[in-house]
Design an enzyme around this catalytic site. Structure first.
Site, PDB file in Angstrom:
ATOM      1  N   ASP A  75       0.834  -1.200   0.000  1.00 33.69           N
ATOM      2  CA  ASP A  75       0.000   0.000   0.000  1.00 33.69           C
ATOM      3  C   ASP A  75       0.872   1.254   0.000  1.00 33.69           C
ATOM      4  O   ASP A  75       1.375   1.664   1.044  1.00 33.69           O
ATOM      5  CB  ASP A  75      -0.918  -0.009   1.221  1.00 33.69           C
ATOM      6  CG  ASP A  75      -1.873   1.169   1.245  1.00 33.69           C
ATOM      7  OD1 ASP A  75      -2.009   1.857   0.211  1.00 33.69           O
ATOM      8  OD2 ASP A  75      -2.489   1.407   2.303  1.00 33.69           O
ATOM      9  N   GLY A  77      -0.286   4.067  -0.346  1.00 28.89           N
ATOM     10  CA  GLY A  77      -1.151   5.137   0.136  1.00 28.89           C
ATOM     11  C   GLY A  77      -1.194   5.241   1.648  1.00 28.89           C
ATOM     12  O   GLY A  77      -1.954   6.052   2.192  1.00 28.89           O
ATOM     13  N   THR A 116      -7.021   4.090  10.366  1.00 26.75           N
ATOM     14  CA  THR A 116      -8.285   3.998   9.630  1.00 26.75           C
ATOM     15  C   THR A 116      -8.021   4.097   8.138  1.00 26.75           C
ATOM     16  O   THR A 116      -7.259   4.955   7.685  1.00 26.75           O
ATOM     17  CB  THR A 116      -9.240   5.120  10.053  1.00 26.75           C
ATOM     18  OG1 THR A 116      -9.496   5.017  11.463  1.00 26.75           O
ATOM     19  CG2 THR A 116     -10.564   5.021   9.305  1.00 26.75           C
ATOM     20  N   GLY A 118     -10.047   3.494   4.046  1.00 29.62           N
ATOM     21  CA  GLY A 118     -11.350   3.640   3.419  1.00 29.62           C
ATOM     22  C   GLY A 118     -12.243   2.437   3.622  1.00 29.62           C
ATOM     23  O   GLY A 118     -13.464   2.562   3.691  1.00 29.62           O
ATOM     24  N   ASP A 265      -1.287   5.227  -5.653  1.00 25.73           N
ATOM     25  CA  ASP A 265      -1.674   4.377  -4.525  1.00 25.73           C
ATOM     26  C   ASP A 265      -1.908   2.927  -4.959  1.00 25.73           C
ATOM     27  O   ASP A 265      -2.958   2.601  -5.518  1.00 25.73           O
ATOM     28  CB  ASP A 265      -2.939   4.957  -3.890  1.00 25.73           C
ATOM     29  CG  ASP A 265      -3.371   4.222  -2.637  1.00 25.73           C
ATOM     30  OD1 ASP A 265      -2.676   3.286  -2.228  1.00 25.73           O
ATOM     31  OD2 ASP A 265      -4.409   4.602  -2.069  1.00 25.73           O
ATOM     32  N   THR A 268      -5.172   1.042  -3.491  1.00 19.28           N
ATOM     33  CA  THR A 268      -6.524   1.352  -3.953  1.00 19.28           C
ATOM     34  C   THR A 268      -6.751   0.670  -5.290  1.00 19.28           C
ATOM     35  O   THR A 268      -5.946   0.831  -6.218  1.00 19.28           O
ATOM     36  CB  THR A 268      -6.728   2.870  -4.099  1.00 19.28           C
ATOM     37  OG1 THR A 268      -6.613   3.487  -2.819  1.00 19.28           O
ATOM     38  CG2 THR A 268      -8.100   3.190  -4.673  1.00 19.28           C
TER      39      THR A 268
END
Length: 432
Positions: A75, A77, A116, A118, A265, A268
Protein backbone atom coordinates in the site's frame (compact mmCIF):
# COMPACT_ATOMS: atom_id res chain seq x y z
CA UNK A 1 36.80 -22.65 -33.80
CA UNK A 2 33.51 -20.92 -34.57
CA UNK A 3 32.21 -18.72 -31.77
CA UNK A 4 28.65 -18.71 -30.50
CA UNK A 5 27.05 -16.10 -28.32
CA UNK A 6 25.59 -17.76 -25.25
CA UNK A 7 22.63 -16.36 -23.35
CA UNK A 8 20.80 -17.39 -20.20
CA UNK A 9 18.96 -20.71 -20.50
CA UNK A 10 15.35 -20.38 -21.57
CA UNK A 11 13.99 -21.84 -18.33
CA UNK A 12 15.18 -18.88 -16.23
CA UNK A 13 12.57 -16.36 -15.22
CA UNK A 14 12.98 -12.64 -15.67
CA UNK A 15 14.12 -12.07 -12.08
CA UNK A 16 16.90 -14.69 -12.30
CA UNK A 17 18.03 -13.12 -15.57
CA UNK A 18 18.16 -9.76 -13.82
CA UNK A 19 20.45 -11.12 -11.10
CA UNK A 20 22.75 -12.63 -13.72
CA UNK A 21 22.87 -9.33 -15.60
CA UNK A 22 23.68 -7.45 -12.40
CA UNK A 23 26.52 -9.84 -11.53
CA UNK A 24 27.99 -9.51 -15.02
CA UNK A 25 27.79 -5.72 -14.88
CA UNK A 26 29.47 -5.52 -11.48
CA UNK A 27 32.24 -7.88 -12.60
CA UNK A 28 32.96 -5.86 -15.76
CA UNK A 29 32.95 -2.55 -13.87
CA UNK A 30 35.42 -3.99 -11.37
CA UNK A 31 37.68 -5.26 -14.14
CA UNK A 32 37.88 -1.93 -15.96
CA UNK A 33 38.08 0.30 -12.88
CA UNK A 34 41.37 -1.03 -11.54
CA UNK A 35 39.81 -3.85 -9.55
CA UNK A 36 37.55 -1.55 -7.52
CA UNK A 37 34.20 -3.18 -6.95
CA UNK A 38 30.96 -1.24 -6.53
CA UNK A 39 30.10 -0.23 -2.95
CA UNK A 40 28.53 -3.12 -1.10
CA UNK A 41 24.89 -2.39 -1.44
CA UNK A 42 22.23 -4.64 -2.79
CA UNK A 43 18.92 -5.11 -4.55
CA UNK A 44 15.99 -7.42 -4.04
CA UNK A 45 12.76 -8.70 -5.56
CA UNK A 46 9.51 -9.66 -3.90
CA UNK A 47 7.08 -11.59 -6.09
CA UNK A 48 3.48 -10.45 -5.72
CA UNK A 49 0.10 -12.18 -5.73
CA UNK A 50 -3.00 -10.76 -7.41
CA UNK A 51 -5.94 -11.41 -5.08
CA UNK A 52 -9.58 -11.47 -6.16
CA UNK A 53 -9.20 -10.40 -9.79
CA UNK A 54 -7.01 -7.31 -9.31
CA UNK A 55 -8.71 -6.22 -6.08
CA UNK A 56 -5.38 -6.13 -4.26
CA UNK A 57 -1.75 -7.18 -4.51
CA UNK A 58 0.28 -8.72 -1.72
CA UNK A 59 3.86 -9.79 -1.13
CA UNK A 60 5.63 -11.60 1.67
CA UNK A 61 7.99 -10.77 4.51
CA UNK A 62 9.27 -12.56 7.59
CA UNK A 63 9.08 -11.44 11.21
CA UNK A 64 10.87 -12.51 14.37
CA UNK A 65 13.63 -14.81 15.60
CA UNK A 66 13.21 -17.50 14.41
CA UNK A 67 11.59 -15.84 11.41
CA UNK A 68 8.02 -16.64 10.36
CA UNK A 69 6.70 -15.60 6.95
CA UNK A 70 3.51 -13.58 6.39
CA UNK A 71 1.64 -12.25 3.38
CA UNK A 72 0.94 -8.51 3.48
CA UNK A 73 -0.83 -6.14 1.10
CA UNK A 74 1.36 -3.50 -0.56
CA UNK A 75 0.00 0.00 0.00
CA UNK A 76 1.79 3.14 -1.23
CA UNK A 77 -1.15 5.14 0.14
CA UNK A 78 -0.32 4.52 3.81
CA UNK A 79 2.80 4.17 5.94
CA UNK A 80 2.26 1.56 8.65
CA UNK A 81 3.44 -2.02 8.67
CA UNK A 82 1.16 -4.20 10.75
CA UNK A 83 0.14 -7.84 11.09
CA UNK A 84 -2.60 -9.60 12.99
CA UNK A 85 -1.39 -10.94 16.32
CA UNK A 86 -2.47 -14.05 18.21
CA UNK A 87 -4.41 -11.79 20.58
CA UNK A 88 -6.74 -10.83 17.74
CA UNK A 89 -10.21 -12.26 18.34
CA UNK A 90 -12.73 -13.99 16.12
CA UNK A 91 -12.38 -11.32 13.43
CA UNK A 92 -8.98 -12.88 12.65
CA UNK A 93 -10.21 -16.48 12.51
CA UNK A 94 -8.52 -18.32 9.67
CA UNK A 95 -5.77 -15.74 9.23
CA UNK A 96 -2.10 -16.59 9.90
CA UNK A 97 -1.21 -14.58 13.02
CA UNK A 98 2.04 -13.37 14.57
CA UNK A 99 2.91 -14.84 17.96
CA UNK A 100 5.31 -12.54 19.85
CA UNK A 101 5.87 -15.05 22.63
CA UNK A 102 7.95 -17.31 20.39
CA UNK A 103 10.30 -14.59 19.08
CA UNK A 104 13.46 -13.68 20.97
CA UNK A 105 13.76 -10.36 19.11
CA UNK A 106 10.28 -9.06 20.02
CA UNK A 107 10.05 -5.89 22.10
CA UNK A 108 6.75 -4.31 23.14
CA UNK A 109 6.91 -0.49 23.21
CA UNK A 110 3.56 -0.39 25.09
CA UNK A 111 2.42 2.33 22.67
CA UNK A 112 -1.14 1.83 21.36
CA UNK A 113 -1.96 2.57 17.75
CA UNK A 114 -5.07 2.88 15.62
CA UNK A 115 -5.26 3.35 11.87
CA UNK A 116 -8.29 4.00 9.63
CA UNK A 117 -8.57 3.21 5.93
CA UNK A 118 -11.35 3.64 3.42
CA UNK A 119 -12.43 0.02 3.83
CA UNK A 120 -11.97 -0.40 7.57
CA UNK A 121 -9.72 0.11 10.56
CA UNK A 122 -7.21 -1.74 12.72
CA UNK A 123 -5.86 -1.22 16.24
CA UNK A 124 -3.32 -2.76 18.58
CA UNK A 125 0.10 -1.87 19.94
CA UNK A 126 3.51 -0.93 18.57
CA UNK A 127 6.44 -3.33 18.84
CA UNK A 128 9.92 -3.65 17.38
CA UNK A 129 11.16 -6.77 15.66
CA UNK A 130 13.55 -8.18 13.09
CA UNK A 131 11.86 -7.89 9.70
CA UNK A 132 13.15 -9.65 6.58
CA UNK A 133 12.06 -8.87 3.03
CA UNK A 134 13.56 -9.43 -0.42
CA UNK A 135 16.96 -10.35 1.03
CA UNK A 136 17.16 -7.50 3.55
CA UNK A 137 16.95 -7.72 7.34
CA UNK A 138 16.01 -4.75 9.50
CA UNK A 139 16.63 -5.07 13.23
CA UNK A 140 14.42 -3.17 15.69
CA UNK A 141 11.94 -2.20 12.98
CA UNK A 142 8.80 -0.63 14.43
CA UNK A 143 5.47 -2.15 13.37
CA UNK A 144 1.94 -2.70 14.62
CA UNK A 145 0.63 -5.87 16.25
CA UNK A 146 -3.12 -5.83 15.63
CA UNK A 147 -5.54 -7.23 18.17
CA UNK A 148 -8.71 -5.88 16.54
CA UNK A 149 -9.84 -4.88 13.05
CA UNK A 150 -12.95 -4.36 10.98
CA UNK A 151 -14.75 -7.52 9.98
CA UNK A 152 -13.74 -8.68 6.51
CA UNK A 153 -10.80 -6.27 6.32
CA UNK A 154 -8.44 -9.14 5.44
CA UNK A 155 -8.99 -12.53 3.87
CA UNK A 156 -6.75 -15.58 3.96
CA UNK A 157 -3.88 -15.97 3.28
CA UNK A 158 -3.01 -12.35 4.08
CA UNK A 159 -2.07 -11.31 7.62
CA UNK A 160 -1.53 -7.57 7.38
CA UNK A 161 -0.47 -4.55 5.40
CA UNK A 162 2.86 -3.03 4.35
CA UNK A 163 2.63 0.75 4.15
CA UNK A 164 4.97 2.18 1.49
CA UNK A 165 4.25 5.89 1.85
CA UNK A 166 6.32 8.33 3.97
CA UNK A 167 6.85 8.38 7.74
CA UNK A 168 4.82 11.55 8.30
CA UNK A 169 1.64 9.49 7.72
CA UNK A 170 2.54 6.64 10.09
CA UNK A 171 0.00 6.08 12.86
CA UNK A 172 2.58 3.98 14.68
CA UNK A 173 4.99 6.96 14.51
CA UNK A 174 7.61 4.52 13.21
CA UNK A 175 9.71 4.90 10.07
CA UNK A 176 8.32 2.67 7.29
CA UNK A 177 10.37 -0.39 6.38
CA UNK A 178 11.16 0.86 2.87
CA UNK A 179 12.31 4.24 4.20
CA UNK A 180 14.60 2.58 6.73
CA UNK A 181 16.27 0.68 3.89
CA UNK A 182 16.42 3.64 1.48
CA UNK A 183 17.87 6.06 4.04
CA UNK A 184 20.45 3.56 5.32
CA UNK A 185 22.22 3.11 1.99
CA UNK A 186 21.28 -0.59 1.88
CA UNK A 187 19.97 -0.29 -1.68
CA UNK A 188 21.97 0.21 -4.86
CA UNK A 189 19.59 3.04 -5.68
CA UNK A 190 17.27 4.80 -3.21
CA UNK A 191 14.02 3.68 -4.83
CA UNK A 192 11.58 0.83 -5.27
CA UNK A 193 9.43 -0.07 -8.26
CA UNK A 194 6.22 -1.98 -8.91
CA UNK A 195 4.87 -3.95 -11.87
CA UNK A 196 1.30 -5.27 -11.52
CA UNK A 197 -0.49 -7.90 -13.59
CA UNK A 198 -4.04 -7.84 -14.97
CA UNK A 199 -6.54 -10.67 -14.55
CA UNK A 200 -9.80 -8.72 -14.26
CA UNK A 201 -10.73 -9.48 -17.90
CA UNK A 202 -9.68 -13.15 -17.78
CA UNK A 203 -12.73 -15.41 -17.52
CA UNK A 204 -10.51 -18.32 -16.45
CA UNK A 205 -8.79 -16.39 -13.65
CA UNK A 206 -8.60 -17.87 -10.16
CA UNK A 207 -8.99 -15.92 -6.88
CA UNK A 208 -5.19 -15.96 -6.51
CA UNK A 209 -2.92 -15.36 -9.50
CA UNK A 210 0.67 -14.15 -10.04
CA UNK A 211 0.64 -10.42 -9.36
CA UNK A 212 3.92 -9.01 -10.69
CA UNK A 213 6.87 -7.87 -8.63
CA UNK A 214 8.20 -5.33 -6.16
CA UNK A 215 11.78 -4.33 -7.10
CA UNK A 216 13.77 -2.93 -4.19
CA UNK A 217 16.86 -0.80 -4.74
CA UNK A 218 16.83 -0.88 -8.52
CA UNK A 219 14.68 -0.77 -11.63
CA UNK A 220 14.32 -3.93 -13.72
CA UNK A 221 14.98 -2.85 -17.30
CA UNK A 222 13.46 -6.07 -18.66
CA UNK A 223 10.03 -4.92 -17.41
CA UNK A 224 9.89 -1.56 -19.21
CA UNK A 225 10.89 0.11 -22.45
CA UNK A 226 12.25 3.59 -23.09
CA UNK A 227 13.16 5.87 -20.22
CA UNK A 228 11.56 6.36 -16.83
CA UNK A 229 9.82 9.73 -16.71
CA UNK A 230 9.96 11.21 -13.21
CA UNK A 231 7.68 13.82 -11.69
CA UNK A 232 8.84 15.52 -8.51
CA UNK A 233 6.47 15.42 -5.58
CA UNK A 234 4.24 18.45 -5.11
CA UNK A 235 4.72 18.89 -1.36
CA UNK A 236 6.64 17.64 1.64
CA UNK A 237 6.75 13.82 1.47
CA UNK A 238 3.62 12.18 2.86
CA UNK A 239 1.50 10.58 0.16
CA UNK A 240 3.25 9.93 -3.16
CA UNK A 241 1.60 12.96 -4.80
CA UNK A 242 2.68 14.25 -8.20
CA UNK A 243 1.23 16.86 -10.58
CA UNK A 244 -1.54 15.63 -12.86
CA UNK A 245 -1.67 18.00 -15.82
CA UNK A 246 -4.30 16.54 -18.16
CA UNK A 247 -6.54 13.60 -19.00
CA UNK A 248 -8.71 12.49 -21.89
CA UNK A 249 -11.73 10.21 -22.27
CA UNK A 250 -12.36 8.75 -25.72
CA UNK A 251 -9.89 11.30 -27.06
CA UNK A 252 -11.73 14.27 -25.53
CA UNK A 253 -9.87 16.48 -23.06
CA UNK A 254 -11.50 16.62 -19.62
CA UNK A 255 -11.16 19.84 -17.56
CA UNK A 256 -9.46 18.91 -14.29
CA UNK A 257 -8.49 22.36 -13.01
CA UNK A 258 -5.07 23.77 -12.16
CA UNK A 259 -2.43 22.74 -9.64
CA UNK A 260 -3.88 19.25 -9.45
CA UNK A 261 -1.93 16.64 -7.47
CA UNK A 262 -2.65 12.92 -7.66
CA UNK A 263 -1.71 10.33 -5.04
CA UNK A 264 -0.20 7.19 -6.58
CA UNK A 265 -1.67 4.38 -4.53
CA UNK A 266 -1.12 0.64 -4.98
CA UNK A 267 -3.50 -0.01 -2.07
CA UNK A 268 -6.52 1.35 -3.95
CA UNK A 269 -8.09 -0.80 -6.67
CA UNK A 270 -9.83 2.03 -8.48
CA UNK A 271 -9.44 5.76 -9.21
CA UNK A 272 -10.83 8.60 -7.12
CA UNK A 273 -11.48 12.10 -8.45
CA UNK A 274 -13.64 15.17 -7.63
CA UNK A 275 -17.34 14.80 -8.46
CA UNK A 276 -17.31 17.46 -11.21
CA UNK A 277 -14.54 15.59 -13.02
CA UNK A 278 -16.37 12.28 -12.65
CA UNK A 279 -19.48 13.86 -14.17
CA UNK A 280 -17.43 15.22 -17.09
CA UNK A 281 -15.88 11.81 -17.70
CA UNK A 282 -19.20 10.05 -18.03
CA UNK A 283 -20.64 12.77 -20.25
CA UNK A 284 -18.35 11.29 -22.90
CA UNK A 285 -19.85 7.81 -22.46
CA UNK A 286 -23.34 7.41 -23.97
CA UNK A 287 -26.06 5.86 -21.81
CA UNK A 288 -24.03 6.10 -18.62
CA UNK A 289 -25.55 7.29 -15.36
CA UNK A 290 -24.82 7.67 -11.67
CA UNK A 291 -25.16 4.37 -9.82
CA UNK A 292 -27.20 4.05 -6.64
CA UNK A 293 -27.42 2.00 -3.47
CA UNK A 294 -24.14 0.40 -2.45
CA UNK A 295 -22.62 1.78 -5.67
CA UNK A 296 -23.34 5.40 -4.79
CA UNK A 297 -20.38 7.55 -5.85
CA UNK A 298 -19.73 5.35 -8.89
CA UNK A 299 -21.28 5.42 -12.36
CA UNK A 300 -22.62 2.62 -14.52
CA UNK A 301 -22.32 2.33 -18.28
CA UNK A 302 -23.05 -0.22 -21.05
CA UNK A 303 -20.52 -3.04 -20.88
CA UNK A 304 -20.42 -3.07 -24.69
CA UNK A 305 -18.75 0.37 -24.67
CA UNK A 306 -14.96 0.33 -24.84
CA UNK A 307 -13.59 3.30 -22.89
CA UNK A 308 -10.02 4.58 -23.29
CA UNK A 309 -8.52 6.95 -20.72
CA UNK A 310 -5.20 8.81 -20.87
CA UNK A 311 -3.29 10.70 -18.20
CA UNK A 312 -0.37 13.11 -18.42
CA UNK A 313 1.89 14.29 -15.63
CA UNK A 314 3.57 17.03 -17.62
CA UNK A 315 5.39 14.86 -20.14
CA UNK A 316 4.30 11.69 -21.93
CA UNK A 317 0.72 10.54 -22.21
CA UNK A 318 -0.09 7.25 -20.47
CA UNK A 319 -3.00 5.16 -21.70
CA UNK A 320 -5.25 3.05 -19.48
CA UNK A 321 -6.56 -0.10 -21.15
CA UNK A 322 -10.34 -0.33 -21.66
CA UNK A 323 -10.35 -3.53 -19.58
CA UNK A 324 -9.23 -1.50 -16.57
CA UNK A 325 -12.01 1.05 -16.92
CA UNK A 326 -14.62 -1.58 -16.09
CA UNK A 327 -14.60 -2.52 -12.41
CA UNK A 328 -17.40 -5.10 -12.37
CA UNK A 329 -20.69 -6.03 -14.02
CA UNK A 330 -24.17 -5.53 -12.60
CA UNK A 331 -27.39 -6.72 -14.12
CA UNK A 332 -25.88 -8.44 -17.13
CA UNK A 333 -25.28 -5.66 -19.66
CA UNK A 334 -24.32 -2.88 -17.26
CA UNK A 335 -20.84 -2.30 -15.85
CA UNK A 336 -19.57 -0.22 -12.92
CA UNK A 337 -16.73 2.07 -13.94
CA UNK A 338 -13.47 2.28 -12.03
CA UNK A 339 -13.78 6.00 -11.19
CA UNK A 340 -15.41 7.04 -7.92
CA UNK A 341 -16.14 10.41 -6.35
CA UNK A 342 -13.84 11.63 -3.59
CA UNK A 343 -15.07 13.80 -0.75
CA UNK A 344 -11.74 14.89 0.72
CA UNK A 345 -9.55 17.71 -0.59
CA UNK A 346 -6.14 16.21 0.07
CA UNK A 347 -5.72 14.08 -1.85
CA UNK A 348 -8.73 14.67 -4.10
CA UNK A 349 -7.18 12.52 -6.84
CA UNK A 350 -6.14 8.92 -6.12
CA UNK A 351 -4.72 6.84 -8.95
CA UNK A 352 -4.93 3.19 -7.97
CA UNK A 353 -4.29 -0.16 -9.59
CA UNK A 354 -6.65 0.42 -12.52
CA UNK A 355 -4.06 2.86 -13.83
CA UNK A 356 -0.92 1.31 -12.36
CA UNK A 357 -1.44 -2.00 -14.18
CA UNK A 358 -0.64 -0.08 -17.37
CA UNK A 359 2.79 1.29 -16.40
CA UNK A 360 6.02 0.40 -14.63
CA UNK A 361 6.00 2.64 -11.57
CA UNK A 362 9.05 3.85 -9.65
CA UNK A 363 8.96 5.47 -6.20
CA UNK A 364 12.16 7.42 -5.57
CA UNK A 365 13.39 8.40 -2.13
CA UNK A 366 15.98 11.04 -3.04
CA UNK A 367 15.04 13.33 -4.58
CA UNK A 368 11.40 12.42 -3.85
CA UNK A 369 9.57 11.62 -7.08
CA UNK A 370 7.36 9.10 -8.87
CA UNK A 371 8.41 7.78 -12.27
CA UNK A 372 6.48 5.99 -14.99
CA UNK A 373 7.70 3.93 -17.93
CA UNK A 374 5.99 1.92 -20.65
CA UNK A 375 5.65 -1.78 -19.92
CA UNK A 376 7.84 -4.15 -21.93
CA UNK A 377 6.53 -7.11 -23.89
CA UNK A 378 7.90 -9.35 -21.12
CA UNK A 379 5.78 -7.53 -18.53
CA UNK A 380 2.65 -7.42 -20.71
CA UNK A 381 2.95 -11.14 -21.43
CA UNK A 382 2.43 -11.85 -17.72
CA UNK A 383 -1.18 -10.63 -17.86
CA UNK A 384 -3.87 -13.28 -17.79
CA UNK A 385 -1.55 -16.31 -17.85
CA UNK A 386 -3.66 -19.27 -16.77
CA UNK A 387 -2.13 -22.05 -14.73
CA UNK A 388 0.93 -20.05 -13.68
CA UNK A 389 2.38 -20.81 -10.25
CA UNK A 390 1.26 -18.43 -7.51
CA UNK A 391 4.11 -17.18 -5.29
CA UNK A 392 3.97 -18.27 -1.66
CA UNK A 393 5.36 -16.61 1.45
CA UNK A 394 8.93 -17.82 1.86
CA UNK A 395 11.91 -17.04 4.07
CA UNK A 396 15.09 -16.21 2.14
CA UNK A 397 18.64 -15.54 3.24
CA UNK A 398 19.52 -11.95 4.05
CA UNK A 399 22.25 -10.22 2.01
CA UNK A 400 22.13 -6.95 3.96
CA UNK A 401 21.09 -6.10 7.50
CA UNK A 402 19.99 -2.72 8.83
CA UNK A 403 19.36 -1.54 12.36
CA UNK A 404 16.33 0.72 12.16
CA UNK A 405 15.14 3.59 14.29
CA UNK A 406 13.37 6.86 13.69
CA UNK A 407 16.61 8.76 14.29
CA UNK A 408 19.27 6.77 12.45
CA UNK A 409 20.06 3.58 10.63
CA UNK A 410 23.14 1.40 10.56
CA UNK A 411 24.02 -0.75 7.56
CA UNK A 412 25.60 -4.17 8.01
CA UNK A 413 26.05 -7.09 5.65
CA UNK A 414 25.37 -10.74 6.23
CA UNK A 415 26.39 -13.68 4.05
CA UNK A 416 23.77 -15.27 1.83
CA UNK A 417 25.41 -18.51 0.82
CA UNK A 418 22.21 -20.08 -0.45
CA UNK A 419 21.47 -17.18 -2.77
CA UNK A 420 25.09 -16.94 -3.95
CA UNK A 421 25.25 -20.66 -4.66
CA UNK A 422 22.11 -20.42 -6.78
CA UNK A 423 23.44 -17.39 -8.62
CA UNK A 424 26.80 -18.97 -9.37
CA UNK A 425 25.03 -22.11 -10.54
CA UNK A 426 22.94 -20.04 -12.93
CA UNK A 427 26.01 -18.15 -14.10
CA UNK A 428 27.84 -21.37 -14.81
CA UNK A 429 24.92 -22.61 -16.85
CA UNK A 430 24.64 -19.41 -18.89
CA UNK A 431 28.28 -18.44 -19.37
CA UNK A 432 30.12 -21.66 -20.20
Amino acid sequence: MPLRRRGPPSDLDVYQRGQIAKYQRDRVLARYSGGKRPSRRSTGDNLLVDQSYDSGYYGSLAIGTPSVSFDVFLDTGSSDLWVAGTSCGSVCNGLPTYNPSVSSSFKNTSQPFHVTYGQGEASGYVATETIEMAGFSVFNQGFGVVNDMSSGFLSTPTSGLLGLAWDSLASTQEMPLWQTLASSGAWDSPLFAVQLTRYTNDTQAQPLEPGGVLNMGYTNSSLYTGSIEYSNMTSEPAFWQVPLTSMTVQGVSIPIGTNVAAAIDTGTSNIGAPSDVIKAIYEQIPNSKAASGTWAGYYQFPCSTSVTITFSFGGSTWTMAPADFSYTTIGGQQCIGTFFETSQNNPSWILGDSFLKNVYTVFRYDPPAVGFAALSEIAIAQNGVNGAAVPSATIGSATAAVTGSAASTTLQFAPAWIGLSLLFSLLHTSLV
